[in-house]
Design a protein around this motif. Structure first.
Motif, PDB file in Angstrom:
ATOM      1  N   ILE A  97       0.709  -1.139  -0.159  1.00 33.20           N
ATOM      2  CA  ILE A  97      -0.051   0.008  -0.049  1.00 33.20           C
ATOM      3  C   ILE A  97       1.012   1.254   0.101  1.00 33.20           C
ATOM      4  CG2 ILE A  97      -1.822   1.180   1.466  1.00 33.20           C
ATOM      5  CD1 ILE A  97      -2.695  -1.696   2.252  1.00 33.20           C
ATOM      6  N   ASN A  98       1.827   1.197   0.968  1.00 33.38           N
ATOM      7  CA  ASN A  98       2.704   2.438   0.984  1.00 33.38           C
ATOM      8  C   ASN A  98       3.489   2.443  -0.657  1.00 33.38           C
ATOM      9  OD1 ASN A  98       2.201   3.306   3.231  1.00 33.38           O
ATOM     10  ND2 ASN A  98       3.895   2.191   4.458  1.00 33.38           N
TER      11      ASN A  98
ATOM     12  N   HIS B  33      -5.915  -9.477   6.681  1.00 33.13           N
ATOM     13  CA  HIS B  33      -4.601  -8.845   7.152  1.00 33.13           C
ATOM     14  C   HIS B  33      -4.524  -7.307   6.717  1.00 33.13           C
ATOM     15  CE1 HIS B  33      -3.310 -13.130   8.013  1.00 33.13           C
ATOM     16  NE2 HIS B  33      -4.115 -12.545   8.965  1.00 33.13           N
ATOM     17  N   ILE B  34      -5.477  -7.169   5.657  1.00 31.02           N
ATOM     18  CA  ILE B  34      -5.336  -5.642   4.952  1.00 31.02           C
ATOM     19  C   ILE B  34      -5.204  -4.517   6.290  1.00 31.02           C
ATOM     20  CG2 ILE B  34      -6.438  -3.974   3.451  1.00 31.02           C
ATOM     21  CD1 ILE B  34      -5.098  -5.941   1.881  1.00 31.02           C
TER      22      ILE B  34
ATOM     23  N   THR C  11      -8.546   2.183   3.584  1.00 35.06           N
ATOM     24  CA  THR C  11      -7.862   1.286   2.483  1.00 35.06           C
ATOM     25  C   THR C  11      -8.758   0.122   2.377  1.00 35.06           C
ATOM     26  OG1 THR C  11      -5.791   1.822   3.068  1.00 35.06           O
ATOM     27  CG2 THR C  11      -5.813  -0.107   2.050  1.00 35.06           C
ATOM     28  N   GLY C  12      -9.385  -0.324   1.321  1.00 31.90           N
ATOM     29  CA  GLY C  12     -10.126  -1.496   1.002  1.00 31.90           C
ATOM     30  C   GLY C  12      -9.314  -2.624   0.461  1.00 31.90           C
TER      31      GLY C  12
ATOM     32  N   TYR D  77      -1.459  -0.361  -6.725  1.00 33.84           N
ATOM     33  CA  TYR D  77      -2.449   0.628  -6.830  1.00 33.84           C
ATOM     34  C   TYR D  77      -3.133   0.363  -5.619  1.00 33.84           C
ATOM     35  CZ  TYR D  77      -1.078   1.579 -11.560  1.00 33.84           C
ATOM     36  OH  TYR D  77      -0.351   1.893 -12.658  1.00 33.84           O
ATOM     37  N   GLU D  78      -3.416   1.406  -4.781  1.00 41.50           N
ATOM     38  CA  GLU D  78      -4.319   1.212  -3.661  1.00 41.50           C
ATOM     39  C   GLU D  78      -5.885   1.423  -3.969  1.00 41.50           C
ATOM     40  OE1 GLU D  78      -4.805   3.211   0.857  1.00 41.50           O
ATOM     41  OE2 GLU D  78      -3.595   4.040  -0.469  1.00 41.50           O
ATOM     42  N   ILE D  79      -6.625   0.560  -3.191  1.00 42.82           N
ATOM     43  CA  ILE D  79      -7.952   0.698  -3.469  1.00 42.82           C
ATOM     44  C   ILE D  79      -8.495   1.112  -2.219  1.00 42.82           C
ATOM     45  CG2 ILE D  79     -10.357  -0.345  -3.544  1.00 42.82           C
ATOM     46  CD1 ILE D  79      -8.425  -0.720  -6.207  1.00 42.82           C
TER      47      ILE D  79
END
Length: 346
Positions: A138-139, A270-271, A290-291, A340-342
């Motif tokens: 994510i980072n 674990h997200i 964050t999804g 890419y973050e959702i």
């Protein structure tokens, strides 16, 4: 009719309020109820390296070389190509899970205490590794500028922005699931523009969003289905009711991903979903919106100096056994344009 004077020999008269069952011994079933094994999704989906010594690993990076028409009689001198390197470092200290058990407690128990607790600390380290890799991905998706002057495609405008139609308070809604499909369409187009290979792309989302996708009746990933069914032509999967749609596990007990535009979508609890401000900086961030994350395997690099190792120490003075499980890992972004973050609107 007279009432018999029964001797209630199960009563403990030493108690203030004895009952007939005070001294009945419970029967243990011989099985300890522990946490079920969780799906650890990330390690086999990223660039993972194991090292025998040292603290860092360097990854050389090159970008595209050009071409030109050759004119008659001219000398070919060679074209330039951009090169640089990325350094992935281990964490400063290992992550440790530990416990101590007393001899008498173990002797009086009706189950194998040590083995069950040892298995549990191993699961805990597996959970933590998954969470750390998720945070790294994510980072990496949040990187908007690369170091140095180059044309590596990392600019912030190329990232998919936060989407107001992704409801972080209700990830499982059909609206959020449909919006995720729209987002993954945009992400796939960006990956294609950046020449990210179509193979080894992947998405991992939180459990609610995953089941929101399932409610739309999407098929599960056909390539995985071929492995499950023993080969043959690819066909769409069926759920347990016989209706078209995904199922959560294959016949081997492994999670079967949902197919969205050819990208397998897995679920994981674990997200990260909170604002993490402690621990190494590389794992910190506000993940409240964050999804999930869509990525290619080469988005990040993960190093591990030692796998999960368990040590046992016999303490004669305390008449107890002390057990430690530990691991030392680290990671960082390699190709941020592959992640890419959702996320909902922050």
């Amino acid at each position: 009719m007279s009432t018999s004077n029964l001797i209630r020999f199960g009563s403990n008269l030493a108690l203030a309020s004895p009952t007939p069952s005070d001294m009945w011994l419970p029967i243990y079933g011989g099985e300890v109820i522990t946490a079920f094994q969780e799906y650890n999704q990330f390690l086999d989906k990223v660039n993972y390296k194991s090292i025998a010594s040292g603290t860092t690993m360097k990854f050389p990076a090159t970008w595209k070389i050009g071409s030109e028409y050759h004119e008659a009689g001219t000398e070919l001198l060679g074209l330039d190509v951009e090169t640089k390197e990325y350094t992935i470092a281990l964490d400063d200290r290992p992550l440790v899970a530990h416990f101590e058990v007393d001899d008498i407690d173990v002797a009086m128990s009706h189950f194998d205490v040590r083995n069950e607790l040892a298995a549990e600390v191993g699961r805990e380290l597996g959970r933590q590794m998954d969470r750390k890799i998720a945070a790294l991905l994510i980072n990496a998706a949040r990187v908007t500028a690369d170091s140095g002057t180059n044309s590596f495609p990392i600019g912030g405008n190329d990232k998919v922005a936060a989407d107001a139609d992704l409801d972080e308070t209700d990830w499982g809604s059909e609206k959020s699931a449909a919006t995720f499909i729209e987002n993954i369409t945009k992400i796939s187009k960006q990956m294609d523009k950046f020449d990210v290979p179509a193979t080894e792309r992947c998405a991992v989302v939180n459990v609610d969003l995953y089941y929101g996708l399932r409610s739309l009746g999407l098929p599960y990933w056909s390539t995985q289905l071929q492995n499950v069914s023993g080969g043959g032509s690819a066909v769409w999967g069926r759920n347990d009711t016989g209706a078209a749609g995904p199922r959560i596990q294959d016949t081997q007990g492994y999670q079967v991903p949902i197919d969205v535009l050819g990208i397998p979508v897995y679920c994981s609890n674990h997200i990260p979903s909170t604002n993490i401000t402690t621990g190494p900086t590389k794992y910190q961030g506000n993940f409240s919106y964050t999804g999930g994350v869509v990525f290619h395997k080469q988005a990040i690099g993960v190093l591990q100096l030692m796998g999960v190792q368990t040590e046992k120490f016999r303490d004669v003075r305390r008449q107890s056994d002390f057990m430690v499980s530990k691991m030392l890992m680290g990671g960082g972004a390699l190709r941020p344009y592959c992640a890419y973050e959702i996320r909902g609107t922050a």
